[in-house]
Design a protein around this motif. Structure first.
Motif, PDB file in Angstrom:
ATOM      1  N   PHE A  64      20.446  30.968  -2.987  1.00  0.00           N
ATOM      2  CA  PHE A  64      19.034  31.161  -3.281  1.00  0.00           C
ATOM      3  C   PHE A  64      18.597  32.385  -2.501  1.00  0.00           C
ATOM      4  CE2 PHE A  64      19.021  28.420   0.407  1.00  0.00           C
ATOM      5  CZ  PHE A  64      17.912  28.772   1.141  1.00  0.00           C
ATOM      6  N   GLU A  65      17.451  32.927  -2.874  1.00  0.00           N
ATOM      7  CA  GLU A  65      16.998  34.189  -2.295  1.00  0.00           C
ATOM      8  C   GLU A  65      15.634  34.013  -1.661  1.00  0.00           C
ATOM      9  OE1 GLU A  65      17.397  38.183  -4.393  1.00  0.00           O
ATOM     10  OE2 GLU A  65      15.254  37.755  -4.620  1.00  0.00           O
ATOM     11  N   VAL A  66      15.460  34.633  -0.509  1.00  0.00           N
ATOM     12  CA  VAL A  66      14.164  34.658   0.166  1.00  0.00           C
ATOM     13  C   VAL A  66      13.790  36.122   0.369  1.00  0.00           C
ATOM     14  CG1 VAL A  66      12.878  34.060   2.248  1.00  0.00           C
ATOM     15  CG2 VAL A  66      14.618  32.480   1.366  1.00  0.00           C
ATOM     16  N   ARG A  67      12.592  36.460  -0.085  1.00  0.00           N
ATOM     17  CA  ARG A  67      12.031  37.799   0.144  1.00  0.00           C
ATOM     18  C   ARG A  67      10.772  37.605   0.982  1.00  0.00           C
ATOM     19  NH1 ARG A  67      12.813  41.753  -4.619  1.00  0.00           N
ATOM     20  NH2 ARG A  67      14.643  40.896  -5.599  1.00  0.00           N
ATOM     21  N   ALA A  68      10.685  38.305   2.066  1.00  0.00           N
ATOM     22  CA  ALA A  68       9.505  38.213   2.930  1.00  0.00           C
ATOM     23  C   ALA A  68       8.959  39.613   3.160  1.00  0.00           C
ATOM     24  CB  ALA A  68       9.864  37.557   4.253  1.00  0.00           C
ATOM     25  N   ARG A  69       7.645  39.669   3.251  1.00  0.00           N
ATOM     26  CA  ARG A  69       7.000  40.965   3.470  1.00  0.00           C
ATOM     27  C   ARG A  69       5.740  40.755   4.291  1.00  0.00           C
ATOM     28  NH1 ARG A  69       5.269  45.334  -1.189  1.00  0.00           N
ATOM     29  NH2 ARG A  69       4.751  47.003   0.273  1.00  0.00           N
ATOM     30  N   ILE A  70       5.597  41.551   5.315  1.00  0.00           N
ATOM     31  CA  ILE A  70       4.353  41.607   6.070  1.00  0.00           C
ATOM     32  C   ILE A  70       3.720  42.942   5.729  1.00  0.00           C
ATOM     33  CG2 ILE A  70       3.305  41.749   8.353  1.00  0.00           C
ATOM     34  CD1 ILE A  70       5.499  39.856   9.357  1.00  0.00           C
ATOM     35  N   ILE A  71       2.554  42.851   5.098  1.00  0.00           N
ATOM     36  CA  ILE A  71       1.823  44.042   4.670  1.00  0.00           C
ATOM     37  C   ILE A  71       0.484  44.006   5.379  1.00  0.00           C
ATOM     38  CG2 ILE A  71       1.006  45.373   2.691  1.00  0.00           C
ATOM     39  CD1 ILE A  71       2.565  43.188   1.004  1.00  0.00           C
ATOM     40  N   GLY A  72       0.304  44.852   6.358  1.00  0.00           N
ATOM     41  CA  GLY A  72      -0.945  44.831   7.115  1.00  0.00           C
ATOM     42  C   GLY A  72      -1.149  43.480   7.757  1.00  0.00           C
ATOM     43  N   SER A  73      -2.177  42.783   7.365  1.00  0.00           N
ATOM     44  CA  SER A  73      -2.471  41.486   7.967  1.00  0.00           C
ATOM     45  C   SER A  73      -2.164  40.325   7.020  1.00  0.00           C
ATOM     46  CB  SER A  73      -3.938  41.431   8.399  1.00  0.00           C
ATOM     47  OG  SER A  73      -4.770  41.557   7.264  1.00  0.00           O
ATOM     48  N   ARG A  74      -1.211  40.520   6.105  1.00  0.00           N
ATOM     49  CA  ARG A  74      -0.811  39.449   5.176  1.00  0.00           C
ATOM     50  C   ARG A  74       0.704  39.286   5.210  1.00  0.00           C
ATOM     51  NH1 ARG A  74      -4.358  36.885   2.809  1.00  0.00           N
ATOM     52  NH2 ARG A  74      -3.071  36.033   1.179  1.00  0.00           N
ATOM     53  N   CYS A  75       1.120  38.041   5.047  1.00  0.00           N
ATOM     54  CA  CYS A  75       2.542  37.741   4.901  1.00  0.00           C
ATOM     55  C   CYS A  75       2.741  37.164   3.509  1.00  0.00           C
ATOM     56  CB  CYS A  75       2.984  36.735   5.962  1.00  0.00           C
ATOM     57  SG  CYS A  75       4.730  36.287   5.835  1.00  0.00           S
ATOM     58  N   ARG A  76       3.686  37.701   2.775  1.00  0.00           N
ATOM     59  CA  ARG A  76       4.007  37.219   1.430  1.00  0.00           C
ATOM     60  C   ARG A  76       5.482  36.828   1.412  1.00  0.00           C
ATOM     61  NH1 ARG A  76       3.258  41.618  -2.507  1.00  0.00           N
ATOM     62  NH2 ARG A  76       1.062  41.129  -2.229  1.00  0.00           N
ATOM     63  N   ILE A  77       5.765  35.633   0.935  1.00  0.00           N
ATOM     64  CA  ILE A  77       7.135  35.134   0.860  1.00  0.00           C
ATOM     65  C   ILE A  77       7.397  34.644  -0.552  1.00  0.00           C
ATOM     66  CG2 ILE A  77       8.764  33.400   1.703  1.00  0.00           C
ATOM     67  CD1 ILE A  77       7.283  33.533   4.380  1.00  0.00           C
ATOM     68  N   GLU A  78       8.591  34.934  -1.035  1.00  0.00           N
ATOM     69  CA  GLU A  78       9.017  34.462  -2.344  1.00  0.00           C
ATOM     70  C   GLU A  78      10.400  33.834  -2.188  1.00  0.00           C
ATOM     71  OE1 GLU A  78       8.148  36.798  -6.032  1.00  0.00           O
ATOM     72  OE2 GLU A  78      10.353  36.897  -6.091  1.00  0.00           O
ATOM     73  N   VAL A  79      10.547  32.612  -2.679  1.00  0.00           N
ATOM     74  CA  VAL A  79      11.826  31.905  -2.658  1.00  0.00           C
ATOM     75  C   VAL A  79      12.211  31.632  -4.101  1.00  0.00           C
ATOM     76  CG1 VAL A  79      13.056  29.831  -1.898  1.00  0.00           C
ATOM     77  CG2 VAL A  79      11.305  30.848  -0.420  1.00  0.00           C
ATOM     78  N   SER A  80      13.411  32.043  -4.486  1.00  0.00           N
ATOM     79  CA  SER A  80      13.875  31.807  -5.851  1.00  0.00           C
ATOM     80  C   SER A  80      15.262  31.195  -5.817  1.00  0.00           C
ATOM     81  CB  SER A  80      13.870  33.108  -6.657  1.00  0.00           C
ATOM     82  OG  SER A  80      14.662  34.089  -6.037  1.00  0.00           O
ATOM     83  N   ASP A  81      15.520  30.351  -6.815  1.00  0.00           N
ATOM     84  CA  ASP A  81      16.833  29.704  -6.903  1.00  0.00           C
ATOM     85  C   ASP A  81      17.426  29.939  -8.283  1.00  0.00           C
ATOM     86  OD1 ASP A  81      15.954  27.655  -8.760  1.00  0.00           O
ATOM     87  OD2 ASP A  81      15.100  26.574  -7.067  1.00  0.00           O
TER      88      ASP A  81
END
Length: 147
Positions: A64-81
């Protein structure tokens, strides 16, 4: 600040704490408030546990894949299987409307929704189920990498 990473993990239970520690270490180093980091870490653990447990119908050595990103004052995470994806009724029903009859299978998603500002579920034809969640960050006073 814009920080991103992608990791591919085996669909095994041991992958869940490993990816959580990776994210928690990055947020601690960047200077994210520990309470906010803990909420994001819990949401990530739930999303990854779902990918490990519910991506049935696929060969057990898939990833499975995890993509994480901190952009300024936000955290975005995506998990896909690579599983069969979310059932259509799950995609069309808001997470907070899960009834008692579906609570056992939707508990992790409800927890993710409670910890995050925004949660999105979708199916991807090549990747199976995809969950994306975002949360606003707060920074420690001594943060090395403030937004």
């Amino acid at each position: 600040m814009d920080m991103r990473w992608t990791v591919h993990l085996p669909r095994e239970r041991a992958s869940v704490p490993m990816v959580r520690r990776l994210l928690m270490g990055a947020m601690e180093t960047a200077g994210v408030d520990p309470g906010v980091a803990a909420e994001i870490g819990l949401a990530l653990s739930e999303a990854c546990a779902n990918a490990v447990e519910h991506a049935h119908g696929t060969h057990p050595d898939t990833q499975f894949e995890v993509r994480a990103r901190i952009i300024g004052s936000r955290c975005r995470i995506e998990v896909s299987d690579t599983g069969p994806g979310f059932p259509p009724e799950r995609l069309s029903t808001p997470l907070h409307h899960v009834t008692a009859t579906g609570a056992e299978s939707g508990r992790g998603l409800l927890l993710i929704e409670a910890m995050c500002d925004r949660v999105q579920l979708r199916n991807h034809p090549q990747r199976g189920a995809v969950i994306r969640f975002e949360k606003s960050l707060r920074w420690r006073k001594d943060a090395l990498l403030p937004a």
